[in-house]
Design an enzyme around this catalytic site. Structure first.
Site, PDB file in Angstrom:
ATOM      1  N   ASN A 181       0.906  -1.282   0.094  1.00  0.00           N
ATOM      2  CA  ASN A 181       0.090  -0.021  -0.197  1.00  0.00           C
ATOM      3  C   ASN A 181       0.926   1.483  -0.111  1.00  0.00           C
ATOM      4  O   ASN A 181       0.208   2.417   0.068  1.00  0.00           O
ATOM      5  CB  ASN A 181      -0.991  -0.065   1.201  1.00  0.00           C
ATOM      6  CG  ASN A 181      -0.317  -0.043   2.642  1.00  0.00           C
ATOM      7  OD1 ASN A 181       0.832  -0.462   2.690  1.00  0.00           O
ATOM      8  ND2 ASN A 181      -1.006   0.282   3.457  1.00  0.00           N
ATOM      9  N   CYS A 182       2.265   1.117  -0.256  1.00  0.00           N
ATOM     10  CA  CYS A 182       2.944   2.423  -0.286  1.00  0.00           C
ATOM     11  C   CYS A 182       2.918   2.892  -1.495  1.00  0.00           C
ATOM     12  O   CYS A 182       2.791   2.279  -2.681  1.00  0.00           O
ATOM     13  CB  CYS A 182       4.362   1.976  -0.036  1.00  0.00           C
ATOM     14  SG  CYS A 182       5.550   3.206   0.022  1.00  0.00           S
ATOM     15  N   ASP A 183       2.797   4.241  -1.884  1.00  0.00           N
ATOM     16  CA  ASP A 183       2.637   4.939  -3.037  1.00  0.00           C
ATOM     17  C   ASP A 183       3.745   4.910  -3.802  1.00  0.00           C
ATOM     18  O   ASP A 183       3.950   4.518  -4.990  1.00  0.00           O
ATOM     19  CB  ASP A 183       2.347   6.385  -2.882  1.00  0.00           C
ATOM     20  CG  ASP A 183       0.812   6.744  -2.409  1.00  0.00           C
ATOM     21  OD1 ASP A 183      -0.014   5.629  -2.677  1.00  0.00           O
ATOM     22  OD2 ASP A 183       0.482   7.701  -1.820  1.00  0.00           O
TER      23      ASP A 183
END
Length: 114
Positions: free
Chosen positions: A9-11
Site C-alpha cells: 500500500n506504499c505509493d
C-alpha cells in the site's frame, strides 16, 4: 532476477511496480510485512548505499518510536532497520550488483532500461 522490497500500500512502491510492469521488466516482490528483511540483507544493501538513504526519517514509524529524540548512531540505525522494517525507505530494488532506494524514475530509466 530483479527484486523489489516494500509494502503493497506504499505509493512509492506502487509507482515502482507500475514502472516495472509498463516496461515489461520481470520482478519478484517481497513484502516487508509478510517476509521480514534480515540484518544480513540490510548489511548487504548498506555495502552499496548509505544509512541515511536507507533509513526513513519521514515515516510514521520513525515518529511513533520517537527515534529523533534518541539521536541514533549509524550502527543503532542499522540495528533498528532489522528490528523494525517499516523504517526502511521504500522501495528497495536489487538486481545484479545494484541497490536502488526510493522511487526515482530517471534513475530507474538509466539503470533498468538498457
Amino acid at each position: 532476477m530483479l527484486r523489489i522490497y516494500g509494502i503493497k500500500n506504499c505509493d512509492s512502491v506502487r509507482k515502482a511496480v507500475k514502472f516495472l510492469k509498463s516496461n515489461e521488466i520481470p520482478y519478484e516482490f517481497i513484502d516487508f510485512r509478510e517476509t521480514p528483511v534480515a540484518q544480513e540483507t540490510i548489511d548487504a544493501w548498506l555495502e552499496r548505499s548509505d544509512i541515511d538513504t536507507l533509513f526513513n526519517t519521514r515515516g510514521t514509524t520513525y515518529r511513533t518510536l520517537k527515534l529523533k529524540e534518541k539521536n541514533l548512531s549509524n550502527d543503532e540505525k542499522r540495528q533498528w532497520l532489522a528490528k523494525e522494517n517499516m523504517l526502511i525507505k521504500r522501495p528497495v530494488i536489487t538486481f545484479e550488483n545494484h541497490v536502488i532506494i526510493g522511487y526515482n524514475e530517471l534513475q530507474y530509466q538509466n539503470l533498468l532500461l538498457k
